[in-house]
Design a protein around this motif. Structure first.
Motif, PDB file in Angstrom:
ATOM      1  N   ARG A  35     -54.761 -13.365  -2.081  1.00 24.37           N
ATOM      2  CA  ARG A  35     -56.075 -12.774  -2.384  1.00 24.37           C
ATOM      3  C   ARG A  35     -56.226 -12.641  -3.892  1.00 24.37           C
ATOM      4  NH1 ARG A  35     -57.758  -6.845  -2.055  1.00 24.37           N
ATOM      5  NH2 ARG A  35     -55.564  -6.585  -1.507  1.00 24.37           N
ATOM      6  N   LEU A  36     -57.370 -13.039  -4.378  1.00 23.69           N
ATOM      7  CA  LEU A  36     -57.665 -13.006  -5.805  1.00 23.69           C
ATOM      8  C   LEU A  36     -58.789 -11.993  -6.016  1.00 23.69           C
ATOM      9  CD1 LEU A  36     -56.700 -14.587  -8.293  1.00 23.69           C
ATOM     10  CD2 LEU A  36     -58.586 -16.161  -7.915  1.00 23.69           C
TER      11      LEU A  36
ATOM     12  N   TYR B 108     -63.398 -16.177   2.105  1.00 23.61           N
ATOM     13  CA  TYR B 108     -62.112 -16.711   2.602  1.00 23.61           C
ATOM     14  C   TYR B 108     -62.274 -18.207   2.818  1.00 23.61           C
ATOM     15  CZ  TYR B 108     -58.853 -16.959   6.799  1.00 23.61           C
ATOM     16  OH  TYR B 108     -57.902 -17.236   7.756  1.00 23.61           O
TER      17      TYR B 108
ATOM     18  N   CYS C  35     -58.301 -15.528  -0.120  1.00 23.55           N
ATOM     19  CA  CYS C  35     -59.463 -14.628  -0.130  1.00 23.55           C
ATOM     20  C   CYS C  35     -59.867 -14.347  -1.574  1.00 23.55           C
ATOM     21  CB  CYS C  35     -59.069 -13.341   0.584  1.00 23.55           C
ATOM     22  SG  CYS C  35     -60.260 -12.010   0.435  1.00 23.55           S
ATOM     23  N   PHE C  36     -61.153 -14.487  -1.854  1.00 23.35           N
ATOM     24  CA  PHE C  36     -61.690 -14.204  -3.187  1.00 23.35           C
ATOM     25  C   PHE C  36     -62.476 -12.892  -3.112  1.00 23.35           C
ATOM     26  CE2 PHE C  36     -60.901 -18.694  -2.997  1.00 23.35           C
ATOM     27  CZ  PHE C  36     -60.481 -19.046  -4.270  1.00 23.35           C
ATOM     28  N   GLN C  37     -62.052 -11.898  -3.874  1.00 25.15           N
ATOM     29  CA  GLN C  37     -62.684 -10.576  -3.806  1.00 25.15           C
ATOM     30  C   GLN C  37     -63.517 -10.326  -5.067  1.00 25.15           C
ATOM     31  OE1 GLN C  37     -60.160  -7.391  -2.417  1.00 25.15           O
ATOM     32  NE2 GLN C  37     -61.232  -5.828  -3.607  1.00 25.15           N
TER      33      GLN C  37
ATOM     34  N   THR D  63     -54.589 -18.636  -8.300  1.00 28.85           N
ATOM     35  CA  THR D  63     -54.998 -18.931  -6.919  1.00 28.85           C
ATOM     36  C   THR D  63     -53.853 -19.581  -6.138  1.00 28.85           C
ATOM     37  OG1 THR D  63     -57.252 -19.272  -7.716  1.00 28.85           O
ATOM     38  CG2 THR D  63     -56.781 -20.040  -5.498  1.00 28.85           C
TER      39      THR D  63
ATOM     40  N   VAL E  83     -57.179 -19.241 -13.614  1.00 25.85           N
ATOM     41  CA  VAL E  83     -57.661 -18.940 -12.261  1.00 25.85           C
ATOM     42  C   VAL E  83     -56.989 -19.866 -11.246  1.00 25.85           C
ATOM     43  CG1 VAL E  83     -59.692 -18.970 -10.747  1.00 25.85           C
ATOM     44  CG2 VAL E  83     -59.878 -18.028 -13.059  1.00 25.85           C
TER      45      VAL E  83
ATOM     46  N   SER F  36     -51.454 -10.483  -3.727  1.00 25.28           N
ATOM     47  CA  SER F  36     -52.709 -10.455  -4.478  1.00 25.28           C
ATOM     48  C   SER F  36     -52.463 -10.758  -5.937  1.00 25.28           C
ATOM     49  CB  SER F  36     -53.363  -9.073  -4.353  1.00 25.28           C
ATOM     50  OG  SER F  36     -52.669  -8.146  -5.166  1.00 25.28           O
TER      51      SER F  36
ATOM     52  N   PHE G 170     -65.578 -12.102  -6.608  1.00 24.79           N
ATOM     53  CA  PHE G 170     -65.479 -13.237  -7.528  1.00 24.79           C
ATOM     54  C   PHE G 170     -66.890 -13.604  -7.992  1.00 24.79           C
ATOM     55  CE2 PHE G 170     -63.966 -17.311  -9.048  1.00 24.79           C
ATOM     56  CZ  PHE G 170     -62.637 -17.053  -9.324  1.00 24.79           C
TER      57      PHE G 170
ATOM     58  N   LEU H 225     -67.212 -19.553  -7.878  1.00 25.67           N
ATOM     59  CA  LEU H 225     -66.530 -19.702  -6.582  1.00 25.67           C
ATOM     60  C   LEU H 225     -66.361 -21.175  -6.206  1.00 25.67           C
ATOM     61  CD1 LEU H 225     -68.333 -16.966  -4.449  1.00 25.67           C
ATOM     62  CD2 LEU H 225     -65.857 -17.144  -4.747  1.00 25.67           C
TER      63      LEU H 225
END
Lengths: 529, 529
Positions: free
Chosen positions: B449-450, A144, A495-497, B444, B440, B423, A499, A504
Motif C-alpha cells: 500500500r502506498l 487497488y 493499494c494507492f491511498q 510501489t 514512486v 506500506s 494518491f 495514478l
C-alpha cells in the motif's frame, strides 16, 4: 532455421559453458544433431539478473504494447514453419498432426492472453472513494490494482514440447502479467526449445522489449535448482513429475525469501462408471476410454488411470469391449528413455501382484530400437486396492487399472482414499447422477475438474478451465495452469491511498481511460467516476 | 458472562488437558482470574477432525445461511457488552475507546463479509458454452466456480485482541468462504478470546451450523505447531512476528501435503518526506507522524518505523517540531512482558551504536509495575544506514528512526536496500511527486500500500484495501488479510465439464438464480443464459 545448440540471455545467444549433449529420436533411439550446450551457474545468475533489470521496464509497458508482443511471439512461431513441427516429431515421436495441433494451441494461448490483458479484467481494479466527513474517522480514497509479481522461472515439460514449454501457458501468462520469464527448457526436446526460443527472441526484439524479458536456458537439474534459488526470481511455473515438482517446491521454500511454486504434478484421474450408463452404452464408453487412455501413448497428465465400477454384467460387457479395443491398439513411442523405463518398471510392479490381473494388452512394438510402450488394462478388486497403497500412484503411460467394487459404499470408500486429482469423471444417466449426490460431492472435493459422460483428456483453453487440483495434483489447488485464470499466479495487488488523481496508473484514473470494468464503492462499473 | 478457562471443540466446552496459566494485566503486572487451561495434543487433533467433519456439511451451506451465521456472530459479540471491552482493557492495557473501536471494526468485518458473500462476487462464476460443431474438435460446456478450500487454522495476534483474533478478519473471511475455523488464540488475552469464542459458539448453535465449524484452542507454540501439522487443516492465517510466521511457514511446507500459510509479519513502513511538503507544513506532518508512531504504544504492524528525508532546513524544522511533540507524549503500556523486553532490548541495541543519535524521548513511565515503553525518535545518516543492516529491522513499539539523506539518489539507494513492506508513505506536493516518478515506482515495487500525505496507521476495511506485501511483510504478496479480497485466500476453483444443467451448483445454472455477475463466454453478464 539452423539449430546452434546455444542458450539465450541478456538479449543474445551464447554458447553454454557446461558440458553439452545430443537429443535422441525416441522412435529410433538415434542421436539428433547438433550438440546442445548447457548453462553454467554464472550463466544462470546472469540470466536471472537480466530478468530483474528488464522487470523495471517491462512491468511498466502498456497493455497494448504487451499484447502486441504476445501476438508477435505467435506470428514468429508460425514463421518457423515445418522446421518446427519436423523437429517436434523427431524429438518426441509425436506424429505431425499432433505437432501441428499443439502449435496451434500454443499460438492460440499467446493470442488469448493478448486479448485478455487488453480487456484489463486481470487488473481487478477497485476504487473506494473518500468520505472526508465520516465519523468517527474520515475515510481516505483507496484504489487497488494488480501489478506484475516479478521475474518468473518456467520449466518446460517433456510431454508438451510446445504448449507447456518455452512459449507455453506458463510463459504466456507470466509475460501477459508483466513478468519477465527465464525458461529452463526440457532436456528431451532441446532443438524444439531453441527454435521456439529464437521465435521469442525475434519477437522481443521486433516489439522493442527490454533485453532480459525472455531467456532460454538448458541443462540438468542443477541448472533448474540454481534458477529457483536466484534471488531475482519471484515465482516458478512447473509441469512434470511429483518428484521434480516437490524438489523445486522445497528449494523455493527454503530460500531466505520463500517464493510460490506452481507445480502441476501427479494425478490418476479416476473414472467412475455407473451401471445405467454402462447398460445404455458400454461399447461407446469403452471405445472412448481406450482412446483417452492410449492417446499420446498415455502420456497426458489427465490420462484416466483408474476406473471405478460396480461388479455385474454391465461392467463385464464394458470390460470385454474395452479389452477388444485395446488388443487392436498399437504399441506407442514414449518420449524418452527415462519415461519408458519408469513405465516398464511401474507396470512390472503391478504385474507382480497376485491381486492384479491383466485384462488386455495392445500389440507389441514392431521395432526393437527406440522407446516403446505396450498399452495395458489391469483389474483388481476394491478390497485389494484399499489394502495396497502401492497401486494408488500414477503410472505415466498407456495403462489403466479397473477397480471392481461390490456396491456404492465400497466405491465411495475407494474414492475416499484417493489423493487430490486434476480431474474426476463420471459416466451415468442424468437420473442416476441425481441419485448419487454423495458421490458427486465426494469427487468434487477431490478434483479441479469434474467431467460428466466424457473423458478428461483434451484440456480446453478458456476462462472456465481449471487445470490444477488438491495436492498432489498441484502444489496449490487455488490456481490453474491453463486458461485465462492462469495469469492470477503472477499478479499481486497494490493499494494507492490518497494518491493524486493525475499521477495514478491509468487503470485507476477517474476518467477510466482503459474502459475497464471496475469495482467502485463495492459495485461493478464501466463508467468514469 | 463467566470466563471458565475452558477450550471449545466438537461443539462443546472442555477443560484443557495441558497445564494452565493466568493472564496478566500489563498495566499493573498483576494476574487475572481464572486459570486458563491449555489444549493437549489429543485435543488439538480432535478439534481438527471435528473441523474436517463439519466441512462436509458447512461447505454446502447456502450463501444466505452463511451470511446469517456471520451476522449472528457480530450480534452475539455485541451482546457480550462491557464484559468484553473491560476484559480487553484488562488484558491489553488498551483504553476503553480503543476496545470499543476494535469491537466495532470486528463486527463490521463480520457483517461486511456477510454482505459480500451474498453478492456472490467471490464465487468468480464463469461459463463457456458448448460448441458441438467446432472443428477440428467439439468444445464441451465448461463452468467454473470457487469452492471452499477446507478447514483453516487461525492464529490470534497480541496487538488486535478482537480484529485479528478469535473472530477477526482471518476467521470472518474463512467462515465466509465456507471453511470451518480452528483458532489458536493468543496467550496474552485468553479471557477476551474465550468471551468472543462463547459468542461464536452461541452464534453457530443458533444458526444451526455443524459442531466443528468453529473451535477455540489455547496453549503454547507446540499447540500451534500441532494444529498446522494436522492433516485436516488446509490453510493457515497468521499475524505476528517474523520468527513466528516463518516457523509456521516451515512446518506447513514440510508436511507431506504442503499447505499455504498467510502470515503477515514484519514491516518498517518507510515514510519519505520531500522538501516542498516540509516547507509547506512541517508542523502538521510532525504532529501526525508522532501520533501515528506512538498510537497504541507503537504496537501496529503499519507503524511508521523509518523516516527518509533530505538534509536541510526543512528537515530540521520538522525534526524540531516532532521532538517537541514527542517530549509531551506519555510512556505507554505494552501488551506483554515479551513485547516490552524485546522493545527495550532492540532500543538499547540502537542506542549503543555511535552512529545513531537520540533526537527525543517521551515521558518516563510513572509506574514501576507492569510493562511500559518510552517513545523514542532516533536519527542516523544514510551512509551509516547503508553500512549497517542491523538497524534495518522492525522495532515493534513506539520508536522510529530518521535517516538523513544527502540527495534524492542517496534516498533511493536507501529505499533500494529495504525488504518488502506492508506500506510506504510519501509526503510531497503534487508537483514534487510528479518530479519523483522513479521514487514512486521504486516504492510501489516494495509495498502493498502506498500512502500519499497521510500516515499508514488506520487500515480501512473495504474492497480496495491491500494489507500484505512483498516478503517479509507477508509470506505471499498476492493476498491481503484485510478487506473483502481476504476471502480469496480460502477459495479454490472447480470446473464442471458437460455437467447436467439441473444438477449444477446454483451459481452455474442457466437461469442464474443467485443473480450473479458471471463471465459468460469471456464477457461479464448478469443475465440468464
Amino acid at each position: 532455421m539452423r539449430i546452434s545448440g546455444d542458450i539465450y540471455y541478456q538479449g543474445e545467444w551464447h554458447k553454454g559453458e557446461s558440458e553439452g549433449y545430443q537429443a535422441l529420436d525416441p522412435a529410433s533411439g538415434k542421436s539428433l544433431e547438433p550438440v546442445m550446450s548447457a548453462a553454467s551457474e554464472v550463466q544462470v545468475d546472469t540470466a536471472a539478473q537480466a530478468a530483474a533489470e528488464a522487470f523495471a521496464e517491462y512491468r511498466n509497458t502498456s497493455l497494448t504494447e504487451r499484447a502486441k508482443f504476445l501476438r508477435c511471439c505467435a506470428d514468429e512461431i508460425m514463421n518457423l514453419g515445418e522446421a518446427l513441427t519436423d523437429r517436434v516429431s523427431a524429438e518426441t515421436g509425436y506424429p505431425t498432426a499432433r505437432a501441428e495441433g499443439e502449435r496451434a494451441r500454443t499460438c492460440g494461448q499467446l493470442r488469448m492472453f493478448a486479448d485478455y490483458i487488453e480487456s484489463g479484467d486481470h487488473l481487478d481494479a477497485r476504487i473506494d472513494t473518500a468520505q472526508p466527513d465520516r465519523q468517527p474517522l474520515p475515510k481516505p480514497d483507496l484504489r487497488y490494482v494488480n501489478q506484475a509479481l516479478g521475474p518468473v522461472a518456467v520449466f518446460g515439460v517433456a510431454n508438451f514440447p510446445l504448449a507447456f514449454s518455452v512459449a507455453g501457458g506458463d510463459t504466456a501468462s507470466a509475460l501477459a502479467a508483466g513478468c519477465p520469464v527465464v525458461v529452463k527448457s526440457h532436456p528431451s526436446h532441446p532443438g524444439t526449445s531453441e527454435l521456439v526460443g529464437r521465435a521469442m527472441a525475434t519477437a522481443a526484439e521486433k516489439s522493442g522489449m527490454p533485453a532480459g524479458v525472455f531467456s532460454l536456458l538448458r541443462g540438468d537439474n542443477a541448472v533448474g535448482a540454481r534458477l529457483v534459488q536466484a534471488p531475482q526470481i519471484k515465482a516458478v511455473g512447473f509441469t512434470g513429475s511429483f518428484k521434480g515438482g516437490m524438489a523445486l517446491h522445497k528449494l523455493a521454500n527454503e530460500r531466505p525469501d520463500p517464493i510460490p511454486v506452481f507445480a502441476e504434478m501427479s494425478s490418476v484421474n479416476p473414472l467412475v462408471l455407473l451401471p445405467e450408463a454402462l447398460k445404455d452404452s458400454a461399447e461407446t464408453i469403452a471405445k472412448g476410454f481406450v482412446g483417452s487412455m492410449t492417446m499420446g501413448t498415455g502420456q497426458f497428465c489427465v490420462k484416466p488411470g483408474l476406473v471405478l465400477a460396480l461388479e455385474g454384467a454391465e461392467l463385464e460387457a464394458f470390460l470385454n469391449a474395452a479389452s477388444e479395443q485395446l488388443q487392436q491398439t498399437d504399441a506407442g513411442v514414449m518420449l524418452n528413455e527415462g519415461i519408458c523405463s519408469s513405465y516398464d518398471k511401474g507396470l512390472t510392479g503391478y504385474l507382480n501382484q497376485d491381486f492384479v490381473q491383466v485384462l488386455a494388452q495392445g500389440r507389441e512394438a514392431q521395432s526393437e530400437q527406440g522407446f516403446h510402450a505396450r498399452p495395458t488394462l489391469l483389474r483388481t478388486r476394491a478390497e485389494d486396492f484399499l489394502k495396497h497403497p502401492e497401486i494408488h500412484d500414477e503410472l505415466f503411460g498407456p495403462a489403466s487399472l479397473v477397480v471392481v467394487c461390490k456396491d456404492s459404499n465400497q466405491l465411495r470408500s475407494v474414492l475416499d482414499t484417493l489423493d487430490g486429482q486434476l480431474s474426476g469423471t463420471i459416466h451415468s444417466t442424468q437420473e442416476e447422477l441425481a441419485h448419487h449426490k454423495a458421490l458427486v460431492d465426494l469427487l468434487t472435493a477431490k478434483v479441479g475438474r469434474l467431467v460428466i459422460n466424457g473423458f478428461p483428456t483434451g484440456v480446453e483453453v478458456c476462462p472456465s478451465m481449471m487445470h490444477g487440483g488438491p495436492f498432489p495434483a498441484s502444489t496449490d489447488a487455488r490456481f490453474t495452469s491453463v486458461g485465462t485464470a492462469a495469469i492470477q499466479r503472477f499478479l499481486r495487488p497494490v493499494c494507492f491511498q490518497n494518491f493524486p488523481e493525475p499521477l495514478l496508473p491509468d487503470a485507476l484514473r477517474d476518467s477510466n481511460p482503459l474502459k475497464l470494468t471496475r469495482v467502485v464503492n463495492g459495485t461493478l462499473s464501466q463508467e468514469a467516476l
